[in-house]
Write an enzyme that holds these catalytic residues in place. Structure first.
Site, PDB file in Angstrom:
ATOM      1  N   HIS A  77       7.662  11.392 110.683  1.00 24.65           N
ATOM      2  CA  HIS A  77       8.812  10.509 110.951  1.00 24.65           C
ATOM      3  C   HIS A  77       8.594   9.234 110.144  1.00 24.65           C
ATOM      4  O   HIS A  77       7.766   8.405 110.520  1.00 24.65           O
ATOM      5  CB  HIS A  77       8.876  10.144 112.439  1.00 24.65           C
ATOM      6  CG  HIS A  77       9.019  11.311 113.358  1.00 24.65           C
ATOM      7  ND1 HIS A  77      10.229  11.742 113.846  1.00 24.65           N
ATOM      8  CD2 HIS A  77       8.092  12.149 113.893  1.00 24.65           C
ATOM      9  CE1 HIS A  77      10.049  12.785 114.644  1.00 24.65           C
ATOM     10  NE2 HIS A  77       8.754  13.055 114.685  1.00 24.65           N
ATOM     11  N   ASN A 110      15.467  12.352 112.975  1.00 25.00           N
ATOM     12  CA  ASN A 110      15.828  11.379 114.018  1.00 25.00           C
ATOM     13  C   ASN A 110      15.707   9.944 113.518  1.00 25.00           C
ATOM     14  O   ASN A 110      15.095   9.097 114.150  1.00 25.00           O
ATOM     15  CB  ASN A 110      15.002  11.592 115.292  1.00 25.00           C
ATOM     16  CG  ASN A 110      13.499  11.458 115.071  1.00 25.00           C
ATOM     17  OD1 ASN A 110      13.010  11.698 113.985  1.00 25.00           O
ATOM     18  ND2 ASN A 110      12.769  11.068 116.107  1.00 25.00           N
ATOM     19  N   ASP A 309       2.839  15.268 113.179  1.00 23.49           N
ATOM     20  CA  ASP A 309       3.829  14.546 113.989  1.00 23.49           C
ATOM     21  C   ASP A 309       3.601  13.035 113.862  1.00 23.49           C
ATOM     22  O   ASP A 309       3.565  12.294 114.856  1.00 23.49           O
ATOM     23  CB  ASP A 309       3.821  14.982 115.453  1.00 23.49           C
ATOM     24  CG  ASP A 309       5.069  14.504 116.179  1.00 23.49           C
ATOM     25  OD1 ASP A 309       5.947  13.900 115.535  1.00 23.49           O
ATOM     26  OD2 ASP A 309       5.170  14.725 117.395  1.00 23.49           O
ATOM     27  N   HIS A 313       4.870   3.538 115.612  1.00 24.88           N
ATOM     28  CA  HIS A 313       5.622   2.500 116.329  1.00 24.88           C
ATOM     29  C   HIS A 313       4.809   1.216 116.199  1.00 24.88           C
ATOM     30  O   HIS A 313       3.589   1.256 116.048  1.00 24.88           O
ATOM     31  CB  HIS A 313       5.769   2.855 117.809  1.00 24.88           C
ATOM     32  CG  HIS A 313       6.622   4.063 118.066  1.00 24.88           C
ATOM     33  ND1 HIS A 313       7.998   4.022 118.103  1.00 24.88           N
ATOM     34  CD2 HIS A 313       6.296   5.368 118.272  1.00 24.88           C
ATOM     35  CE1 HIS A 313       8.483   5.232 118.342  1.00 24.88           C
ATOM     36  NE2 HIS A 313       7.466   6.073 118.438  1.00 24.88           N
TER      37      HIS A 313
HETATM   38  O1  DOR Z   1       6.025  11.297 120.553  1.00 22.54           O
HETATM   39  C1  DOR Z   1       7.020  11.532 119.878  1.00 22.54           C
HETATM   40  N1  DOR Z   1       7.496  10.620 119.016  1.00 22.54           N
HETATM   41  N2  DOR Z   1       7.656  12.700 120.018  1.00 22.54           N
HETATM   42  C2  DOR Z   1       8.854  12.947 119.432  1.00 22.54           C
HETATM   43  O2  DOR Z   1       9.402  13.992 119.631  1.00 22.54           O
HETATM   44  C3  DOR Z   1       9.495  11.925 118.603  1.00 22.54           C
HETATM   45  C4  DOR Z   1       8.514  10.951 118.086  1.00 22.54           C
HETATM   46  C5  DOR Z   1       9.155   9.726 117.499  1.00 22.54           C
HETATM   47  O3  DOR Z   1      10.078   9.881 116.680  1.00 22.54           O
HETATM   48  O4  DOR Z   1       8.724   8.626 117.809  1.00 22.54           O
HETATM   49 ZN    ZN Z   2       8.019  14.562 115.918  1.00 23.38          ZN
END
Ligand code: DOR
Ligand code: ZN
Length: 447
Positions: A77, A110, A309, A313
């Site tokens: 992401h 997303n 993944d 943040h």
């Molecule tokens: O922990 C997560 N963070 N799971 C997800 O499915 C999305 C992701 C995010 O985009 O922050």
């Molecule tokens: Zn993810």
């Protein structure tokens, strides 16, 4: 024109008169084992020949290093467009990937706006073309049935969320899931699914730590989602389950011949890894017993793909009371290095790691790389297993400035060649914004 390569005995065949730009020589992971070879690389970054002795082009000998294929990270992401640029961008995310030995990432939809129509996809493509340091395959979100046909001829894959997530508030209506999967099957692209069934989440829970979070989004929600998907998915659907956390899912998905991934966090961290909201993630970290079982299954080669993944943040958003902190952690830079360190200690066999981090994810994305083989792209790493580091956020390149793997041992690639061009030298990024948008070139291969 560069001279053509003359092959010594036992060389692999390549088209007769292809010109090699240069030769990479050393112990390389070829046909499932490390062996001394020379690898001829074309001007446009493909592997032309592999032999014991090649000549006719400049040679680079890696000495004590070991040559491995670059990794593919199926799940990142990078938050662009719409995300805070001081947390992540396509430029910063792809540089971390390059430094971590990843030559291709699958970027999730997303973002803001979500990649749910062709305009949003075109916008992201344009950003990748000018800013990415490695190749990017773009996922689209199948939120709007009217947009699916046009998205399918342009996107690299679809990503479906069965529960609400950062940037995507509404999962598909459960009654519509079956018809949606049938439609997606007809479109031919790989379809990755975030498999947590929200009807199994605990109501009125007030999670204070990762143990509570695991109780709030329990393993049974993954089991229910996996069962539902296996029940509804037509055989033609190219289905992949993201971030599997439990051996029960491994067993079911292997029986069904469905592709899936596990993440470093679910393989290496558990509820025992502390109480910080920095380890809050969806799906949650599980019990130590569940983690260990998943790790042992990975070691046995039962998990086809490793994916990060990577979901950064900011520290300000993460270091809040647990219920308010967002879920996710960065990881594309540290994924392969953490696992290379496990190979060094003997906990994991190198062929298992190369299969899960390099070969099988590339096959799932329909890409000719991930193995050191004639005709493959020259996405190659040089790793010196003697050079170990302790992970620390200050020495990593994530703008968010933290890692959940602080203090863990890691082995970073010393060199990274991307389409035959050096983009990492002595562990430093020396590349450019040469990444492209890729789409499957052949049908995804789950096995
Ligand atoms: O922990 C997560 N963070 N799971 C997800 O499915 C999305 C992701 C995010 O985009 O922050
Ligand atoms: Zn993810």
């Amino acid at each position: 024109m560069a001279p053509s390569v003359r092959r010594g005995r036992s060389g692999n065949r390549a088209p007769a008169d292809e010109a090699a730009a240069w030769i990479l020589a050393g112990r390389a992971f070829v046909r499932d084992r490390l062996q001394p070879v020379e690898i001829a690389i074309s001007e446009d970054g493909r592997i032309l020949a592999i032999g014991k002795v090649l000549s006719g082009a400049p040679r680079h000998d890696v000495g004590e290093g070991v040559i491995l294929p670059s990794a593919t990270d199926l799940h990142v992401h990078f938050r662009e467009p719409g995300g805070p640029a001081d947390v992540e961008t396509i430029a910063t995310g792809t540089v971390q990937a390059a430094l971590g030995g990843v030559a291709l990432v699958g970027e999730m939809p997303n973002t803001d706006p979500p990649v749910a129509d062709v305009d949003a996809l075109a916008e992201k493509e344009a950003r990748v073309r000018t800013r990415a340091a490695v190749d990017v395959l773009l996922y689209a979100a199948p939120s709007d049935p009217r947009a699916l046909g046009r998205l399918a001829v342009r996107a690299g894959a679809f990503k479906l969320y069965l529960s609400p997530t950062t940037g995507i508030a509404t999962p598909p209506d459960p009654a519509q899931l079956g018809p949606l999967l049938v439609r997606l099957a007809s479109l031919g692209l790989p379809v990755a699914v975030h498999a947590e069934d929200p009807t199994r989440f605990a109501r009125d829970s007030d999670p204070k730590d990762p143990t509570d979070w695991n109780r709030a989004r329990p393993p049974s929600s993954e089991r229910a989602a996996v069962e539902r998907l296996l029940e509804l998915a037509p055989p033609a659907l190219r289905l992949h389950i993201a971030h599997v956390t439990e051996v029960a899912s491994v067993v079911r998905l292997r029986e069904a011949g469905v592709s899936f991934e596990a993440t470093p966090q679910h393989l290496l961290l558990s509820q025992r890894s502390g109480t910080s909201p920095r380890t809050k993630v969806n799906p949650p970290l599980r019990s130590e017993a569940d983690r260990r079982a998943l790790w042992e299954s990975f070691v046995r080669g039962e998990v086809p793909c490793l994916a990060s993944d990577h979901a950064p943040h900011s520290t300000t958003s993460k270091d809040r009371p647990f219920p308010l902190a967002p879920s996710g952690m960065p990881g594309t830079e540290t994924m392969l290095p953490l696992f290379l360190a496990r190979v060094r200690t003997g906990e994991l066999e190198l062929p298992r790691l190369v299969a899960a981090a390099c070969d099988r994810p590339a096959r799932w994305f329909g890409q000719p790389h991930g193995r050191i083989a004639v005709g493959h792209r020259a996405h190659l790493l040089v790793v010196d297993f003697r050079v170990r580091t302790r992970l620390g956020a200050r020495r990593l390149h994530a703008p968010c400035g933290w890692t959940a793997f602080e203090g863990s041992e890691a082995i970073f690639p010393r060199e990274h060649y991307f389409h035959g061009e050096r983009i990492v030298s002595d562990g430093e990024f020396v590349g450019r914004s040469n990444g492209t948008v890729v789409r499957p070139e052949f049908a995804p291969q789950p096995r």
